[in-house]
Design an enzyme around this catalytic site. Structure first.
Site, PDB file in Angstrom:
ATOM      1  N   ASP A 493       0.722  -1.272  -0.148  1.00 35.57           N
ATOM      2  CA  ASP A 493       0.125  -0.135  -0.005  1.00 35.57           C
ATOM      3  C   ASP A 493       0.737   1.307  -0.154  1.00 35.57           C
ATOM      4  O   ASP A 493       0.429   2.340  -0.286  1.00 35.57           O
ATOM      5  CB  ASP A 493      -0.759  -0.014   1.206  1.00 35.57           C
ATOM      6  CG  ASP A 493      -2.390  -0.700   1.032  1.00 35.57           C
ATOM      7  OD1 ASP A 493      -2.935  -0.670  -0.021  1.00 35.57           O
ATOM      8  OD2 ASP A 493      -2.617  -1.418   2.097  1.00 35.57           O
ATOM      9  N   CYS A 494       2.170   1.138   0.296  1.00 33.13           N
ATOM     10  CA  CYS A 494       2.875   2.229   0.678  1.00 33.13           C
ATOM     11  C   CYS A 494       3.926   2.502  -0.814  1.00 33.13           C
ATOM     12  O   CYS A 494       4.802   3.440  -0.583  1.00 33.13           O
ATOM     13  CB  CYS A 494       3.737   2.192   1.939  1.00 33.13           C
ATOM     14  SG  CYS A 494       2.870   2.042   3.069  1.00 33.13           S
TER      15      CYS A 494
END
Ligand code: BGC
Ligand code: NOJ
Length: 820
Positions: A493-494
């Site tokens: 997600d990062c």
């Protein structure tokens, strides 16, 4: 150092001192009503949705730690009267924090018990939620061990939450004026907003005659006082206060007189109830809660015998559930995790996704699409009907274009608009979870089940079509290297390659992304191949020959693209940024090698023949592996890179920036098993095995009975310290890695595969597995150092590693696997 020990026989973790490095928690409930409960009875409970139907308050990041929850106090009335000595304490240590002569907390499966002793007064508390009910039972037994009679006061208190936990913590101008209660027959009813659109209320009931109650927080505590020393506990009496507005609480006072050796049991019930909307009030037209139905529930569970029976049912439920797979290996850490705690954590992550833990506030994240699909991989065998329903719920939040809402709210089951979609890996996980369900159950009807897109019934289509659109979603979004576009992010997600965020506080996940047709993900490429393999098998089973062939060709093209642009020389690259430069390449200054593509690509079978799988995994061992687990990347990003996003926002060694992100470790275990290196696979397994790390509790800090999302990596000053325990994909993936790939017992389309890749010094193991209604008793014996399997099924030699489904009506199958 340890703070307790495992009691494997009773399937409990026993905590022997209350001041654990962090609160060590457990979960109550496994259906609609849940409680989080710490080793000092802190925590909160909710109905279905930790944001929208929160019963009690909990203040995160508070000091002192874990100050809120189920608050019990004992007061020695006799001592106060006779000697003027004020003695009061909490039998669960918090919130009074008075030193106890004895303390023990046992976290079991769906229940927690607390026993303590002070000044000759012993108490035993058991908390659990009965199956099928929406209430916590607190059974409290107080025993007088003194030579003389004891006169005691017992107080039990909770602070109610005004239902929507986010509003409760923010909208004070309104919510300080909505609180309402009723108190009848030893029951405190919390009914804020019941007058308007709510048909539900909460209650705190007490089985004993009460000497007094309070529902106004400040009446109970006294102005400017805390829960550690409430004024009314010190005084020994409550003021029967009735809350309107402010902070409604429930507090009961019970007086006990106990002769030497005598004990008394008091039951408290903390519950939730919904009335039929048109029968909310009694009498009709009044503003009084209709208590006709709830009264009988309260009466029932106020009886010790009924509480006991409910507890036995709970034990039985867990015994039955865990009986699906039980193993005996030469290693006790493996046994207790597989047989008890890993299975239990898998069930918990299935129930709650990433919504409510001591690191997830219950208001931040609902049910994650990719999260829950992965959780299903470890869960499916425990409760196939619930797995089926979850798959359908998830599929209903898929969008028409094949993409998916990243999360949905458990109460409404609707896609969460604030988070939206555009995480390009999301839809592919649906293929994996559905395939796992099919292999486990053989229930092909799920593919015909009609499920809406975007929760819109008019858009309903069979699950098979949902899967097809998942595959198409990737193929419709390909970049310049013929690799999948990453969108907002993929599993990581990062890794926000289109985000370019310069505004402080802006969410990396939801902010407007740059239009890009460039940033590509090697991870999605590997995942696509894995998902395509499942699709091809599904198509073949359905005799959809052409579809199978075109899916196979798409995967073949993807593999070609990976070898062309994604192989860096010694490992798989991670991605291409929006300028077309590689990420996770020897050419990069930082972030040269990432764990995810090594795991997923080898899991998808890439490089098994040309030696590159082995090479990639050797690179992982060389650059990423540490004694505390395998780091996500190296070298860590030392500063913020606008074009990489959140990954470079964390200090080195934390979270996605080179932390040991435990979710990814089992991918490497599986990959190692795929290339036949059992020792390596198992070594990695043990490095993050919570029970193995129990002796490091001072460093590890989180619970030694469950996995945590991350362990600080080598670059962090707190290297080896865990964070974000309980709700993590680590649970399901470790369960899959150890049971299906290392122990090697995995469901497949036509039977049960038995293909262990175990350490060379193991003599073998035995395992029982319930699979499609048959009980398999499997014995594995090592006869040589390799992984060659020779099967004997019910005494007959069988070629290969597949134990085919037996004729219907068979109850038991015996398997002997000799490995050489
Ligand atoms: C965390 C990720 C998480 C994401 C989405 C980030 O801040 O580092 O682990 O997946 O938020 O909630
Ligand atoms: C936690 C999230 O829940 C999960 O969806 C994500 O894959 C990992 N963090 C990695 O970023």
């Amino acid at each position: 150092m340890r703070y307790g020990y495992f009691d494997d026989k009773r399937r409990e973790y026993v905590i022997t001192r209350p001041d654990t490095p962090l609160p060590w928690i457990n979960y109550l409930g496994s259906e609609d009503f849940f409680g989080l409960i710490s080793n000092t009875a802190g925590g909160y409970c909710f109905y279905k949705d930790a944001r929208l139907r929160r019963l009690t308050r909990y203040r995160y990041n508070n000091a002192p730690l874990d100050d809120g929850g189920r608050r019990l106090y004992l007061r020695d009335d006799g001592a106060a009267l006779e000697h003027g000595n004020l003695l009061f304490w909490s039998p669960t240590w918090q919130p009074a924090r008075r030193a106890l002569d004895h303390y023990e907390c046992r976290h079991g499966l769906g229940y927690s018990t607390f026993s303590s002793r002070l000044s000759g007064i012993e108490s035993r508390l058991r908390c659990f939620i009965p199956q099928g009910e929406q209430l916590e039972i607190w059974q409290l037994e107080i025993k007088n061990l003194r030579q003389r009679p004891a006169r005691l006061s017992l107080f039990a208190a909770v602070e109610f939450c005004l239902w929507d936990a986010l509003d409760d913590a923010t909208n004070f101008q309104r919510n300080y004026s909505v609180g309402e209660v009723e108190v009848v027959d030893n029951v405190i009813y919390h009914k804020s907003e019941y007058r308007e659109r709510r048909d539900h209320f909460a209650y705190l009931a007490c089985s004993a005659e009460v000497a007094g109650f309070d529902t106004v927080r400040e009446s109970f505590l006294g102005p400017y006082r805390g829960w550690d020393s409430p004024a009314s506990v010190i005084d020994g009496s409550l003021s029967n206060s009735i809350a309107t507005g402010w902070q409604p609480i429930g507090a009961h006072h019970v007086r006990l007189e106990l002769n030497p050796g005598e004990s008394a049991e008091t039951i408290f019930l903390l519950g939730y109830f919904e009335n039929p909307i048109d029968e909310k009030f009694d009498p009709p037209g009044s503003q009084t809660i209709n208590k006709r139905i709830v009264r009988s529930i309260i009466a029932r569970y106020s009886q010790p015998a009924e509480a006991e029976a409910a507890f036995r049912r709970l034990r039985h439920y867990w015994d039955e559930t865990l009986d699906v797979l039980q193993v005996e290996t030469p290693d006790s850490h493996t046994d207790r995790m597989v047989n008890i705690w890993n299975a239990y954590q898998v069930m918990t992550t299935f129930n709650l996704s990433r919504s409510a833990s001591y690191f997830e506030s219950g208001i931040g994240r609902g049910i994650g699409f990719r999260d829950s699909n992965q959780d299903l991989l470890g869960f499916v065998q425990f409760d196939p009907p619930r797995a089926r329903q979850r798959i359908l719920d998830l599929a209903a939040t898929q969008l028409e274009n094949g993409g998916a809402y990243h999360q949905y709210q458990p109460l409404t089951k609707r896609g969460n608009n604030e988070i939206g979609s555009g995480f390009n890996d999301d839809p592919l996980w649906l293929v994996l979870s559905t395939a796992a369900y099919l292999k486990e159950t053989g229930d092909w009807t799920i593919l015909e089940e009609k499920v809406p897109f975007n929760n819109e019934d008019e858009l309903a289509a069979p699950v098979l079509e949902h899967l097809q659109r998942s595959i198409a979603y990737t193929l419709d979004r390909m970049g310049p290297n013929q690799l999948p576009l990453i969108g907002r992010a993929d599993w990581n997600d990062c890794l926000n390659l289109n985000c370019f965020s310069e505004i402080p506080g802006e969410s990396f996940q939801t902010t407007e992304n740059r239009e890009g047709g460039t940033a590509e993900s090697l991870f999605i490429a590997g995942l696509f191949i894995l998902a395509s393999q499942e699709m091809v098998a599904i198509y073949n089973k359905l005799d959809l020959v052409q579809e199978a062939e075109s899916c196979r060709l798409a995967a073949e093209a993807m593999e070609k693209a990976i070898w062309q642009a994604g192989w860096d020389g010694e490992w798989f690259r991670r991605a291409f940024d929006s300028f077309g430069n590689p990420i996770g390449s020897a050419d990069c200054e930082e972030g040269r090698i990432f764990i995810e593509p090594q795991g997923i690509c080898v899991m998808a079978g890439l490089g098994l023949e040309n030696g590159r799988a082995r090479q990639a995994l050797d690179s992982v061992a060389e650059h990423l592996a540490t004694p505390h687990g395998i780091m996500l990347l190296q070298p860590a990003y030392s500063r913020y890179y606008l074009h990489l996003g959140e990954i470079s926002s964390y200090p080195p060694g934390y979270k996605e920036n080179a932390g040991i992100f435990c979710h990814t470790n089992p991918w490497i275990m599986i990959a190692e098993a795929r290339i036949g290196r059992g020792n390596r696979a198992y070594d990695y397994y043990l490095r993050i095995n919570p029970s193995m790390r129990e002796t490091l509790s001072d460093l590890h800090k989180c619970e030694p009975y469950v996995y945590a999302q991350m362990i600080a990596g080598r670059d962090a000053p707190s290297y080896g310290e865990a964070k974000n325990s309980w709700l993590t994909g680590t649970a399901a993936w470790n369960y899959v890695a150890i049971t299906q790939w290392i122990l090697g017992i995995r469901p497949s389309w036509d039977g049960l595969e038995v293909a262990p890749v175990i350490p060379s010094d193991w003599v073998g193991f035995s395992l029982t597995r319930r699979f499609r209604g048959v009980r398999y008793e499997i014995r594995v014996e090592r006869h040589g150092p390799g992984n060659q399997v020779q099967l004997e099924v019910d005494g007959e030699q069988v070629p290969g590693t597949l134990v085919r489904l037996p004729p219907s009506g068979t109850a038991r199958v015996q398997v002997l696997a000799r490995i050489n």
